[in-house]
Scaffold this motif. Sequence first.
Motif, PDB file in Angstrom:
ATOM      1  N   GLU A 176       0.829  -1.204   0.000  1.00 23.52           N
ATOM      2  CA  GLU A 176       0.000   0.000   0.000  1.00 23.52           C
ATOM      3  C   GLU A 176       0.862   1.253   0.000  1.00 23.52           C
ATOM      4  O   GLU A 176       2.067   1.197   0.222  1.00 23.52           O
ATOM      5  N   LEU A 177       0.198   2.376  -0.263  1.00 24.22           N
ATOM      6  CA  LEU A 177       0.851   3.680  -0.299  1.00 24.22           C
ATOM      7  C   LEU A 177       2.077   3.669  -1.211  1.00 24.22           C
ATOM      8  O   LEU A 177       3.171   4.068  -0.843  1.00 24.22           O
ATOM      9  N   GLU A 178       1.831   3.150  -2.386  1.00 23.28           N
ATOM     10  CA  GLU A 178       2.906   3.019  -3.341  1.00 23.28           C
ATOM     11  C   GLU A 178       2.410   3.568  -4.669  1.00 23.28           C
ATOM     12  O   GLU A 178       1.228   3.477  -4.977  1.00 23.28           O
ATOM     13  N   GLY A 179       3.316   4.121  -5.445  1.00 18.32           N
ATOM     14  CA  GLY A 179       2.930   4.581  -6.773  1.00 18.32           C
ATOM     15  C   GLY A 179       3.622   3.726  -7.817  1.00 18.32           C
ATOM     16  O   GLY A 179       4.765   3.330  -7.649  1.00 18.32           O
ATOM     17  N   GLN A 180       2.889   3.405  -8.877  1.00 20.65           N
ATOM     18  CA  GLN A 180       3.505   2.656  -9.975  1.00 20.65           C
ATOM     19  C   GLN A 180       3.329   3.488 -11.245  1.00 20.65           C
ATOM     20  O   GLN A 180       2.219   3.909 -11.568  1.00 20.65           O
ATOM     21  N   PHE A 181       4.433   3.725 -11.945  1.00 17.16           N
ATOM     22  CA  PHE A 181       4.406   4.659 -13.076  1.00 17.16           C
ATOM     23  C   PHE A 181       5.083   4.033 -14.294  1.00 17.16           C
ATOM     24  O   PHE A 181       5.993   4.611 -14.881  1.00 17.16           O
ATOM     25  N   GLU A 182       4.688   2.819 -14.635  1.00 16.04           N
ATOM     26  CA  GLU A 182       5.391   2.144 -15.739  1.00 16.04           C
ATOM     27  C   GLU A 182       5.047   2.760 -17.091  1.00 16.04           C
ATOM     28  O   GLU A 182       3.972   3.354 -17.280  1.00 16.04           O
ATOM     29  N   HIS A 183       5.954   2.620 -18.028  1.00 12.73           N
ATOM     30  CA  HIS A 183       5.796   3.242 -19.340  1.00 12.73           C
ATOM     31  C   HIS A 183       5.993   2.175 -20.421  1.00 12.73           C
ATOM     32  O   HIS A 183       7.019   1.508 -20.448  1.00 12.73           O
ATOM     33  N   THR A 184       4.990   2.018 -21.275  1.00 11.13           N
ATOM     34  CA  THR A 184       5.079   1.050 -22.357  1.00 11.13           C
ATOM     35  C   THR A 184       5.225   1.803 -23.674  1.00 11.13           C
ATOM     36  O   THR A 184       4.450   2.723 -23.939  1.00 11.13           O
ATOM     37  N   LEU A 185       6.208   1.435 -24.459  1.00  6.99           N
ATOM     38  CA  LEU A 185       6.428   2.110 -25.739  1.00  6.99           C
ATOM     39  C   LEU A 185       6.534   1.046 -26.831  1.00  6.99           C
ATOM     40  O   LEU A 185       7.388   0.159 -26.760  1.00  6.99           O
ATOM     41  N   ILE A 186       5.621   1.116 -27.795  1.00  7.70           N
ATOM     42  CA  ILE A 186       5.626   0.128 -28.869  1.00  7.70           C
ATOM     43  C   ILE A 186       5.721   0.853 -30.206  1.00  7.70           C
ATOM     44  O   ILE A 186       4.943   1.771 -30.483  1.00  7.70           O
ATOM     45  N   VAL A 187       6.677   0.445 -31.022  1.00  4.86           N
ATOM     46  CA  VAL A 187       6.814   1.020 -32.360  1.00  4.86           C
ATOM     47  C   VAL A 187       6.625  -0.109 -33.375  1.00  4.86           C
ATOM     48  O   VAL A 187       7.327  -1.115 -33.330  1.00  4.86           O
ATOM     49  N   MET A 188       5.639   0.086 -34.244  1.00  2.00           N
ATOM     50  CA  MET A 188       5.316  -0.936 -35.244  1.00  2.00           C
ATOM     51  C   MET A 188       5.865  -0.470 -36.598  1.00  2.00           C
ATOM     52  O   MET A 188       5.433   0.553 -37.134  1.00  2.00           O
ATOM     53  N   GLY A 189       6.811  -1.233 -37.135  1.00  2.45           N
ATOM     54  CA  GLY A 189       7.353  -0.914 -38.454  1.00  2.45           C
ATOM     55  C   GLY A 189       6.286  -1.099 -39.530  1.00  2.45           C
ATOM     56  O   GLY A 189       5.239  -1.742 -39.296  1.00  2.45           O
ATOM     57  N   GLU A 190       6.530  -0.551 -40.713  1.00  6.42           N
ATOM     58  CA  GLU A 190       5.536  -0.610 -41.798  1.00  6.42           C
ATOM     59  C   GLU A 190       5.089  -2.046 -42.073  1.00  6.42           C
ATOM     60  O   GLU A 190       5.918  -2.944 -42.208  1.00  6.42           O
TER      61      GLU A 190
END
Lengths: 248, 473
Positions: free
Chosen positions: B213-227
Amino acid sequence: MPLQVRDLVVRIRGLGKVVVDGVNLEVGKGEIVALMGPNGSGKSSLAYTIMGHPRYEVVSGDIVVDGESIVGLSPEERSLKGLFLGFQNPVEVEGVKLSNLIIASYNKRIGERDLLKTSNPRIIVEINKYASILGLRRELLYRDVNVGFSGGERKRSEMLQALILNPRYVILDEPDSGLDVDGVKVIANAIETLRSRNTGVLLITHYTRILRYVKPSRVYVMVNGRIVEKGGYELAEKIDREGYSVYQ
Amino acid sequence: MAGGGLEELAKIKSFDELLGIASTYPREIVLRGRIERGLIEEISRVKKEPDWMRRLRLRALELFEKLPTPKWVIGLDEIDLEEIAYYVKPLADRVESWDDLPQWIKDYYKKLGLPEIEARFLSGINTVFDSETVLHRVKEELRSKGVVMIPLEEALRKYPEFVKEYFGRVFPMSDHKFAALHYALWSGGVFVYVPPSVRVEQPIEAFFFVGSELEGQFEHTLIVMGEGSSLHFIEGCSAPMFKKYSFHDGMVELYVHRGAELKFTTVQNWSRNIVNFNNKRAIIEENGYVEWLEASIGSKLTYTYPTSILKGRGARTRNINVAISNGPFIKDTGGKAIHLAPNTHSILVSKSISSNRGLTVYRGLVRITRGAIGSTSHVQCDSLILDNTGKAYTYPRNEVEEPEAEVTHEATTGRLGEDQLFYLQSRGLSEGEAKSLIVLGFIRDVLQGLPLEYVSVLSKVIELEFSEYGGVG
């Protein structure tokens, strides 16, 4: 041991209006009993009360299934004890396919926790078989319960569920209303099938038409929430001739 | 695998029972206190990241301090941002094998059936526990096809220019206060690059877990799809029960190049103590396609509005939002489609279910800019209310600047009545079973296209939600 209704008084919750007023009635195993009466006499209220609809409040008296009182039980508990109500006007239930409803109800009875799992493939065969006997188009099995069903299709769907779930006692609330002659015969045959499996049948009907095809061993006449007369099949014949006016 | 797994999952009576009450576990680093420069610098230091990222965080901090709390945010006032630990690194090294995880993490994952799902259906998985990736597995399919899937922190070191090109490009930090907060504090998450023309058959999953508890989660997902590439990416999240709340402010940025297709599925099943803030956005180039499926089941409060920016001609998106509020919880969810080019098409579907004093709010936006001729958008909002106490509000918004575009809207509200419930109960179903059958039927259509295993897990979650034992809590 029978399904017994003893000195039952029922009122509509919140309104206080008494709709069933001291009714006594009994349906034995493998027996067809007819409950007749004019519109608004309390027949459907009695059926709902036996099944445990929350709108109906038991004021006094008892409902007993094979020696055990069920008044304090929830509708699903009553169902699992072997009671089945075939509704006069079954509601549309969007989101639940008829086949899934039947499978889920069946699974509850065999103790399968995954309600939609077809653990016994025979059940599908049975559903198809009885749908065909009842003249219910198979595509309706994969539609949401009663949604877009005609009146006759709804009656057939109710009978189909009764035949698959194989209850100890069925209460059929006007299973014949709105059906043509062929439809009435189909329903009558299904009732006879249930009876031959030793199911007790309480057949609620306004008209005597269906009683030409299923012969009840006893007939009750209900008017204004009370049983005003009981007798054998000849009572149905009398009503056929004279109507209900003599009781009013 | 002994214990856990899908079979076990099928037998449990409630999710609370499954994960239980949060237990304590060793934590290597815990950073808390006022959100200020010192804290941000410290996070950047322990993450040993390049200087440009440190500066980006500080810029975000400035914005966070300046920006007002968004008007549409309700119920966040009870969060005391100074009470929260912003960075928590559990005492666990990042590993590539389930067996190498510490027992207390492995136990949670096994209970959730993750190792079995991964073994059978996924081409890769990244799991974040608190603030850091603890497990990262890549299967042969991804390797042989040249797909890059690595923790975002590692991508920063390995492909700095590439990450720099896309990071923060899809979802600007200036968008709103909590987007800025996310950029200041981000940690954990995965970077995926699918090369042109590569079609990934089995999905990749990212799994997020908040352990205390009393925790922050700030994950970041980055997806790049080629042509011309294609991928199905699945997100799952869960947490045990806490006494107090925890805060999730994650972000997803998707960049979909010409002709690429990306399905992005989220099954959100946080425990009832999580305040869940999501920031999800995609930029879609010519003829590209993005399908969002956002299933919000758990949490105390959820805000999520996956957004597709249809940037290139012929770009398409389908945005499906499923929200369940069973109990005194709020789901403020929806979808947005921004049409910037001709012949772009969007479909937004929202299915909300509320009961037991639950509230669902749909907030949607369709914007068709001038020049996006021949574009179409269809919005459908269906609400199902299961009793007299559930509430559903719908706020769709259309901004159509192009006369040669078409926006259509449909909305339905259904309420489960006493007679319907009685009918199902008279067939032997309990109230909970009746409700879960109706709910599953209500969302049946939108679950099509999900792998069967996920449908069955989701069905189970919904069944538990309405069972006599689970839900409400």
